[in-house]
Design an enzyme around this catalytic site. Structure first.
Site, PDB file in Angstrom:
ATOM      1  N   LYS A  11      44.039  36.253  46.796  1.00  0.00           N
ATOM      2  CA  LYS A  11      43.831  36.356  45.281  1.00  0.00           C
ATOM      3  C   LYS A  11      43.958  34.941  44.310  1.00  0.00           C
ATOM      4  O   LYS A  11      44.809  34.061  44.820  1.00  0.00           O
ATOM      5  CB  LYS A  11      44.877  37.681  44.692  1.00  0.00           C
ATOM      6  CG  LYS A  11      44.460  38.827  45.308  1.00  0.00           C
ATOM      7  CD  LYS A  11      45.265  39.935  44.770  1.00  0.00           C
ATOM      8  CE  LYS A  11      45.101  41.331  45.279  1.00  0.00           C
ATOM      9  NZ  LYS A  11      45.524  42.543  44.605  1.00  0.00           N
ATOM     10  N   TYR A  51      36.777  46.877  42.417  1.00  0.00           N
ATOM     11  CA  TYR A  51      38.076  47.815  42.012  1.00  0.00           C
ATOM     12  C   TYR A  51      37.517  49.006  41.540  1.00  0.00           C
ATOM     13  O   TYR A  51      38.239  49.660  40.546  1.00  0.00           O
ATOM     14  CB  TYR A  51      39.005  47.123  41.389  1.00  0.00           C
ATOM     15  CG  TYR A  51      39.688  46.068  42.107  1.00  0.00           C
ATOM     16  CD1 TYR A  51      40.834  46.682  43.045  1.00  0.00           C
ATOM     17  CD2 TYR A  51      39.979  44.525  42.073  1.00  0.00           C
ATOM     18  CE1 TYR A  51      41.316  45.857  44.222  1.00  0.00           C
ATOM     19  CE2 TYR A  51      40.480  43.673  42.912  1.00  0.00           C
ATOM     20  CZ  TYR A  51      41.255  44.536  43.553  1.00  0.00           C
ATOM     21  OH  TYR A  51      42.314  43.708  44.728  1.00  0.00           O
ATOM     22  N   ASN A 114      49.716  39.661  43.032  1.00  0.00           N
ATOM     23  CA  ASN A 114      50.410  40.054  44.227  1.00  0.00           C
ATOM     24  C   ASN A 114      49.730  39.305  45.596  1.00  0.00           C
ATOM     25  O   ASN A 114      50.044  39.930  46.828  1.00  0.00           O
ATOM     26  CB  ASN A 114      50.547  41.378  44.530  1.00  0.00           C
ATOM     27  CG  ASN A 114      49.267  42.447  44.709  1.00  0.00           C
ATOM     28  OD1 ASN A 114      48.143  41.621  44.844  1.00  0.00           O
ATOM     29  ND2 ASN A 114      49.468  43.409  44.973  1.00  0.00           N
ATOM     30  N   HIS A 117      44.820  41.189  48.775  1.00  0.00           N
ATOM     31  CA  HIS A 117      44.412  42.218  49.168  1.00  0.00           C
ATOM     32  C   HIS A 117      44.579  42.606  50.484  1.00  0.00           C
ATOM     33  O   HIS A 117      44.464  41.843  51.304  1.00  0.00           O
ATOM     34  CB  HIS A 117      43.041  42.445  48.571  1.00  0.00           C
ATOM     35  CG  HIS A 117      42.364  43.970  48.881  1.00  0.00           C
ATOM     36  ND1 HIS A 117      42.434  45.090  48.134  1.00  0.00           N
ATOM     37  CD2 HIS A 117      41.420  44.161  49.812  1.00  0.00           C
ATOM     38  CE1 HIS A 117      41.851  45.907  48.599  1.00  0.00           C
ATOM     39  NE2 HIS A 117      41.170  45.319  49.661  1.00  0.00           N
ATOM     40  N   GLU A 128      34.263  47.325  51.825  1.00  0.00           N
ATOM     41  CA  GLU A 128      34.742  45.922  51.252  1.00  0.00           C
ATOM     42  C   GLU A 128      34.081  44.657  51.981  1.00  0.00           C
ATOM     43  O   GLU A 128      33.869  43.710  51.125  1.00  0.00           O
ATOM     44  CB  GLU A 128      36.418  45.959  51.168  1.00  0.00           C
ATOM     45  CG  GLU A 128      36.970  47.067  50.433  1.00  0.00           C
ATOM     46  CD  GLU A 128      38.234  47.428  50.435  1.00  0.00           C
ATOM     47  OE1 GLU A 128      38.970  47.993  49.728  1.00  0.00           O
ATOM     48  OE2 GLU A 128      39.019  46.331  51.243  1.00  0.00           O
TER      49      GLU A 128
HETATM   50  N1  UDP Z   1      47.899  46.759  40.507  1.00  0.00           N
HETATM   51  C1  UDP Z   1      48.470  46.483  39.263  1.00  0.00           C
HETATM   52  N2  UDP Z   1      49.592  47.342  38.662  1.00  0.00           N
HETATM   53  C2  UDP Z   1      49.928  48.371  39.527  1.00  0.00           C
HETATM   54  C3  UDP Z   1      49.323  48.774  40.584  1.00  0.00           C
HETATM   55  C4  UDP Z   1      48.362  47.773  41.252  1.00  0.00           C
HETATM   56  O1  UDP Z   1      48.229  45.469  38.749  1.00  0.00           O
HETATM   57  O2  UDP Z   1      50.869  49.206  38.956  1.00  0.00           O
HETATM   58  C5  UDP Z   1      46.814  45.720  41.089  1.00  0.00           C
HETATM   59  C6  UDP Z   1      47.555  45.011  41.978  1.00  0.00           C
HETATM   60  O3  UDP Z   1      46.735  43.593  42.028  1.00  0.00           O
HETATM   61  C7  UDP Z   1      47.036  45.772  43.384  1.00  0.00           C
HETATM   62  C8  UDP Z   1      45.643  46.339  42.936  1.00  0.00           C
HETATM   63  O4  UDP Z   1      45.849  46.616  41.565  1.00  0.00           O
HETATM   64  O5  UDP Z   1      46.839  45.089  44.621  1.00  0.00           O
HETATM   65  C9  UDP Z   1      45.004  47.547  43.733  1.00  0.00           C
HETATM   66  O6  UDP Z   1      46.110  48.556  43.678  1.00  0.00           O
HETATM   67  P1  UDP Z   1      46.530  49.564  44.673  1.00  0.00           P
HETATM   68  O7  UDP Z   1      47.358  50.493  44.507  1.00  0.00           O
HETATM   69  O8  UDP Z   1      45.299  49.671  45.732  1.00  0.00           O
HETATM   70  O9  UDP Z   1      47.425  48.428  45.746  1.00  0.00           O
HETATM   71  P2  UDP Z   1      47.241  47.661  47.075  1.00  0.00           P
HETATM   72  O10 UDP Z   1      46.333  48.512  48.057  1.00  0.00           O
HETATM   73  O11 UDP Z   1      46.576  46.381  46.874  1.00  0.00           O
HETATM   74  O12 UDP Z   1      48.593  47.596  47.776  1.00  0.00           O
HETATM   75 MG    MG Z   2      44.672  49.433  47.562  1.00  0.00          MG
END
Ligand code: UDP
Ligand code: MG
Length: 139
Positions: A11, A51, A114, A117, A128
């Site tokens: 990212k 997304y 974070n 992905h 994806e």
């Molecule tokens: N994200 C965020 N706030 C939150 C949860 C998720 O900004 O409270 C963002 C973060 O970058 C995350 C992405 O949205 O990686 C997709 O969320 P997901 O729940 O799918 O998490 P992941 O699968 O990436 O762990």
């Molecule tokens: Mg996810």
């Protein structure tokens, strides 16, 4: 066991902070191999489309802005049990909750920025990968 596919993005925060090489090294050392890789700067429209599943979530607009704020590296990976093993390799969404030694524990800034992905299912990994690479388009 057969090899399966997962999809990752390094990212914008991790790319800007020059963690790209360290993260790729970590992923290779964890036993994944690279099937396809692309350095690309997403438009807000592209990030929003990637997304779209999160469109109703409160963090969606910020996430789209963040994901289009700088270049990313999109990578298709292969390994036995790729999806589940990669989720273990990256750690929890919130880096404060990510296990020590995971990629998010080591390189992520916040729950939004974070570092990486990781696909959450075999089906989503195909979708994806197909978003970025024509050879992975679903048929
Ligand atoms: N994200 C965020 N706030 C939150 C949860 C998720 O900004 O409270 C963002 C973060 O970058 C995350 C992405 O949205 O990686 C997709 O969320 P997901 O729940 O799918 O998490 P992941 O699968 O990436 O762990
Ligand atoms: Mg996810």
């Amino acid at each position: 066991m057969n090899k399966t596919t997962t999809f990752t993005m390094i990212k914008p925060d991790a790319v800007i902070n020059n963690y790209t090489g360290k993260i790729i090294d970590h992923v290779l050392n964890a036993g994944f191999s690279i099937q396809a890789m692309k350095y690309i700067w997403l438009t807000a429209e592209q990030a929003g489309s990637f997304y779209a599943v999160h469109a109703a979530r409160p963090f969606y607009n910020d996430l789209v802005s963040y994901m289009s704020s700088g270049p990313i590296v999109a990578i298709v990976l292969e390994k036995e049990n790729a999806v589940e093993d990669f989720r273990k390799t990256i750690g929890a969404t919130d880096p404060q909750k990510a296990e020590p030694g995971t990629i998010r524990n080591l390189y992520a800034k916040s729950i939004e920025a974070n570092a990486v992905h990781g696909s959450d299912s075999d089906e989503n990994a195909q979708i994806e990968a197909g978003f970025f690479f024509s050879q992975f388009e679903r048929f």
